[in-house]
Scaffold this active site. Structure first.
Site, PDB file in Angstrom:
ATOM      1  N   LYS A 118       0.849  -1.213   0.000  1.00  0.00           N
ATOM      2  CA  LYS A 118       0.000   0.000   0.000  1.00  0.00           C
ATOM      3  C   LYS A 118       0.876   1.252   0.000  1.00  0.00           C
ATOM      4  O   LYS A 118       0.636   2.199  -0.758  1.00  0.00           O
ATOM      5  CB  LYS A 118      -0.915  -0.030   1.229  1.00  0.00           C
ATOM      6  N   PHE A 174     -16.910  11.683   9.998  1.00  0.00           N
ATOM      7  CA  PHE A 174     -18.263  11.502   9.460  1.00  0.00           C
ATOM      8  C   PHE A 174     -18.226  11.487   7.935  1.00  0.00           C
ATOM      9  O   PHE A 174     -19.143  11.957   7.278  1.00  0.00           O
ATOM     10  CB  PHE A 174     -19.187  12.615   9.972  1.00  0.00           C
ATOM     11  N   LEU A 207     -33.868   9.242   3.192  1.00  0.00           N
ATOM     12  CA  LEU A 207     -35.202   8.642   3.123  1.00  0.00           C
ATOM     13  C   LEU A 207     -35.398   7.992   1.758  1.00  0.00           C
ATOM     14  O   LEU A 207     -36.509   7.976   1.233  1.00  0.00           O
ATOM     15  CB  LEU A 207     -36.279   9.700   3.383  1.00  0.00           C
ATOM     16  N   GLY A 264     -34.602   1.253  -0.667  1.00  0.00           N
ATOM     17  CA  GLY A 264     -33.724   0.466  -1.531  1.00  0.00           C
ATOM     18  C   GLY A 264     -33.502  -0.923  -0.980  1.00  0.00           C
ATOM     19  O   GLY A 264     -34.304  -1.416  -0.179  1.00  0.00           O
ATOM     20  N   GLY A 278     -25.569  -0.807   3.450  1.00  0.00           N
ATOM     21  CA  GLY A 278     -24.364  -1.633   3.532  1.00  0.00           C
ATOM     22  C   GLY A 278     -23.185  -0.737   3.852  1.00  0.00           C
ATOM     23  O   GLY A 278     -23.352   0.341   4.428  1.00  0.00           O
ATOM     24  N   CYS A 328     -19.567   1.094   7.603  1.00  0.00           N
ATOM     25  CA  CYS A 328     -19.934   1.755   8.868  1.00  0.00           C
ATOM     26  C   CYS A 328     -21.281   1.339   9.437  1.00  0.00           C
ATOM     27  O   CYS A 328     -21.347   0.855  10.569  1.00  0.00           O
ATOM     28  CB  CYS A 328     -19.912   3.270   8.678  1.00  0.00           C
TER      29      CYS A 328
HETATM   30  C1  UDX Z   1     -21.760   6.516   6.427  1.00  0.00           C
HETATM   31  C2  UDX Z   1     -22.092   7.886   7.049  1.00  0.00           C
HETATM   32  O1  UDX Z   1     -22.938   8.627   6.160  1.00  0.00           O
HETATM   33  C3  UDX Z   1     -20.830   8.652   7.374  1.00  0.00           C
HETATM   34  O2  UDX Z   1     -21.158   9.887   8.017  1.00  0.00           O
HETATM   35  C4  UDX Z   1     -19.998   7.786   8.314  1.00  0.00           C
HETATM   36  O3  UDX Z   1     -18.860   8.397   8.763  1.00  0.00           O
HETATM   37  C5  UDX Z   1     -19.665   6.469   7.626  1.00  0.00           C
HETATM   38  O4  UDX Z   1     -20.895   5.814   7.290  1.00  0.00           O
HETATM   39  P1  UDX Z   1     -21.053   5.620   4.031  1.00  0.00           P
HETATM   40  O5  UDX Z   1     -21.081   4.262   4.642  1.00  0.00           O
HETATM   41  O6  UDX Z   1     -19.920   5.984   3.158  1.00  0.00           O
HETATM   42  O7  UDX Z   1     -21.141   6.744   5.162  1.00  0.00           O
HETATM   43  O8  UDX Z   1     -22.353   5.750   3.112  1.00  0.00           O
HETATM   44  P2  UDX Z   1     -23.779   6.450   3.145  1.00  0.00           P
HETATM   45  O9  UDX Z   1     -23.884   7.355   2.002  1.00  0.00           O
HETATM   46  O10 UDX Z   1     -24.113   6.984   4.464  1.00  0.00           O
HETATM   47  O11 UDX Z   1     -24.717   5.180   2.823  1.00  0.00           O
HETATM   48  C6  UDX Z   1     -24.755   4.041   3.673  1.00  0.00           C
HETATM   49  C7  UDX Z   1     -25.697   2.991   3.112  1.00  0.00           C
HETATM   50  O12 UDX Z   1     -27.050   3.399   3.257  1.00  0.00           O
HETATM   51  C8  UDX Z   1     -25.507   2.685   1.631  1.00  0.00           C
HETATM   52  O13 UDX Z   1     -25.619   1.301   1.429  1.00  0.00           O
HETATM   53  C9  UDX Z   1     -26.630   3.422   0.963  1.00  0.00           C
HETATM   54  O14 UDX Z   1     -27.017   2.842  -0.259  1.00  0.00           O
HETATM   55  C10 UDX Z   1     -27.721   3.314   2.006  1.00  0.00           C
HETATM   56  N1  UDX Z   1     -28.708   4.397   1.941  1.00  0.00           N
HETATM   57  C11 UDX Z   1     -28.361   5.672   2.264  1.00  0.00           C
HETATM   58  C12 UDX Z   1     -30.018   4.122   1.556  1.00  0.00           C
HETATM   59  O15 UDX Z   1     -30.370   2.969   1.251  1.00  0.00           O
HETATM   60  N2  UDX Z   1     -30.921   5.147   1.545  1.00  0.00           N
HETATM   61  C13 UDX Z   1     -30.596   6.426   1.874  1.00  0.00           C
HETATM   62  O16 UDX Z   1     -31.478   7.290   1.845  1.00  0.00           O
HETATM   63  C14 UDX Z   1     -29.263   6.696   2.243  1.00  0.00           C
END
Ligand code: UDX
Length: 432
Positions: free
Chosen positions: A35, A152, A253, A256, A260, A263
């Site tokens: 890496k 975040f 909101l 889907g 996943g 986090c």
């Molecule tokens: C998240 C948090 O948003 C971020 O603040 C934190 O630090 C890390 O975790 P991330 O995992 O990158 O970030 O993705 P995010 O955009 O939050 O989406 C998470 C999951 O929720 C995805 O699988 C996404 O498809 C799903 N999702 C999100 C939905 O199904 N509907 C939504 O309205 C929003």
């Protein structure tokens, strides 16, 4: 300010490159030699929009460097960020062994005052415990302060999120450490980013509470979507109608195939585990996890409703990453959906703009295609799993002509149901 970033994964690398852009001198350390070799060539080891440009630019400017040598990084810096992974144990508790090992190593090299900043998401109380671990190692040879500074950042928008955050959270025990952290984030302070200064435990809790709340919002709208299908309501309009209430808000909101990523699944399980350890059942968060697992099964049932028995049929999958603009397959909904379909005897063709290499390590017997049209060709149904922009403007006539049956299962509600049906597709979305 000289900073050492231990752990050059998503969080460490984005934070390191962005802090270098603020003019700090950053040395990013990782034990993974391959890496570091990639990074030294100015390349990012994973796909994240804007990151590679930042790495290249700040390496040239001299503010950003990489090393596998923790001792060198620690000795050269006043502030040491810990951004190593905290994967989930089988019982949902976070595995803190990497954090502990790294902290012990860092402490063994400390020869003068240092500020240790925990960026990794760790259970409430870890900061205090780590402080004890460092005290044990340094045995009074030097002083130090411990800070919790949760991140975040959203994958796929991490660089943008770093430069325009909703807030910066700093958990610290004294003025000296708070002042140093304020100096590091001064560029954000100048654009009026709220800085929340609190105790270490509260900062740790803010991170879990935020992620669990967002995950709950997603599971909530997925549950509403399922009911919408049964009562003939349209979840898009429901989400809009709800979200316009300022107390609810429109974001997160979108129904889907379930959430996943690295986090939400891990942090929700960890919060339930932390609750249990303190005899406090986190009932809402537990339901959020259950609804999410069930949502993935529902997506398979949805496909079966449209296709009939999937045995021997070819299902085309558009999108594999857990969300667009990333090549991350961690806890992607595509995994249980594809594996569930395969277990029922379906053949799978798939395409993802960035995640196919990562997907090859996850799936057996998937035919990877060069683009969405190759996926559609000869498939009995096309299933849109990840809403990449390039799937938003498909030539639908061409898709229909290539499919064996005009079945389109839109798990991200990208297309208009009425328009799709008028075009002759057997179409279904989620909650519409
Ligand atoms: C998240 C948090 O948003 C971020 O603040 C934190 O630090 C890390 O975790 P991330 O995992 O990158 O970030 O993705 P995010 O955009 O939050 O989406 C998470 C999951 O929720 C995805 O699988 C996404 O498809 C799903 N999702 C999100 C939905 O199904 N509907 C939504 O309205 C929003």
């Amino acid at each position: 300010m000289k900073i050492c970033m231990i752990g050059s994964g998503y969080v460490g690398l984005v934070t390191g490159a962005c802090l270098a852009e603020f003019g700090m001198e950053i040395i990013c350390v990782d034990s993974d030699k391959a890496k570091i070799a990639t990074l030294e060539k100015g390349e990012s080891p994973f796909y994240e929009p804007g990151l590679e440009d930042l790495i290249e630019k700040n390496m040239k400017d001299g503010g950003l460097s990489f090393s596998t040598d923790t001792k060198k990084g620690v000795r050269a810096s006043t502030v040491i960020f810990i951004a190593v992974g905290t994967p989930a144990n089988s019982d949902g508790s976070p595995d803190l062994s990497h954090v502990e090992a790294v902290v012990r190593e860092v402490a063994s090299y400390m020869n003068e005052y240092k500020i240790i900043v925990l960026k990794s998401t760790v259970p409430v109380g870890t900061g205090k415990w780590i402080k004890g671990v460092i005290e044990e190692e340094v045995k009074g040879a030097c002083t130090f302060d411990l800070v919790s500074n949760p991140e975040f950042l959203r994958e796929g928008a991490a660089v943008e999120d770093f430069f325009r955050p909703d807030r910066v959270v700093i958990g610290a025990e004294n003025e000296k450490a708070i002042e140093a952290m304020k100096e590091i984030y001064n560029a954000l302070y100048l654009i009026e980013t709220p800085i929340v200064i609190t105790t270490i435990e509260t900062a740790e809790m803010i991170k879990y509470a935020s992620n669990a709340f967002l995950a709950t919002k997603v599971s909530f709208i997925n549950e509403i979507a399922n009911l919408c299908e049964l009562v003939g309501a349209d979840v898009h309009d429901v989400a809009r109608g709800m979200g316009l209430d300022g107390r609810i808000g429109r974001k997160f909101l979108h129904p889907g195939p379930g959430f996943g990523g690295s986090c939400f699944p891990k942090d929700t399980k960890a919060l339930v585990h932390i609750g249990r350890e303190h005899n406090c059942e986190m009932e809402i968060v537990q339901s959020t996890i259950r609804v999410n697992e069930r949502q993935r099964e529902r997506m398979i049932e949805k496909i079966e409703q449209m296709v009939g028995d999937v045995r021997g049929k070819t299902i085309g999958i558009l999108g594999l990453a857990f969300k667009p603009n990333t090549d991350d397959m961690r806890e992607a909904s595509s995994i249980p959906i594809i594996q569930g379909l395969q277990a029922k005897g379906a053949r799978i063709k798939a395409y993802d703009p960035e995640a196919m290499e990562a997907a090859k390590k996850v799936f057996k017997d998937v035919v990877y295609c060069k683009g969405p049209y190759e996926v559609a060709e000869g498939s009995h149904a096309l299933v849109l799993v990840t809403e990449w922009n390039q799937f938003r403007l498909l030539n639908l006539e061409r898709i229909k002509g290539l499919l064996l049956e005009p079945v389109f299962v839109d798990l991200r509600n990208v297309y208009e149901p009425l328009h799709m049906r008028e075009m002759g597709f057997r179409y279904c979305g989620v909650g519409r």
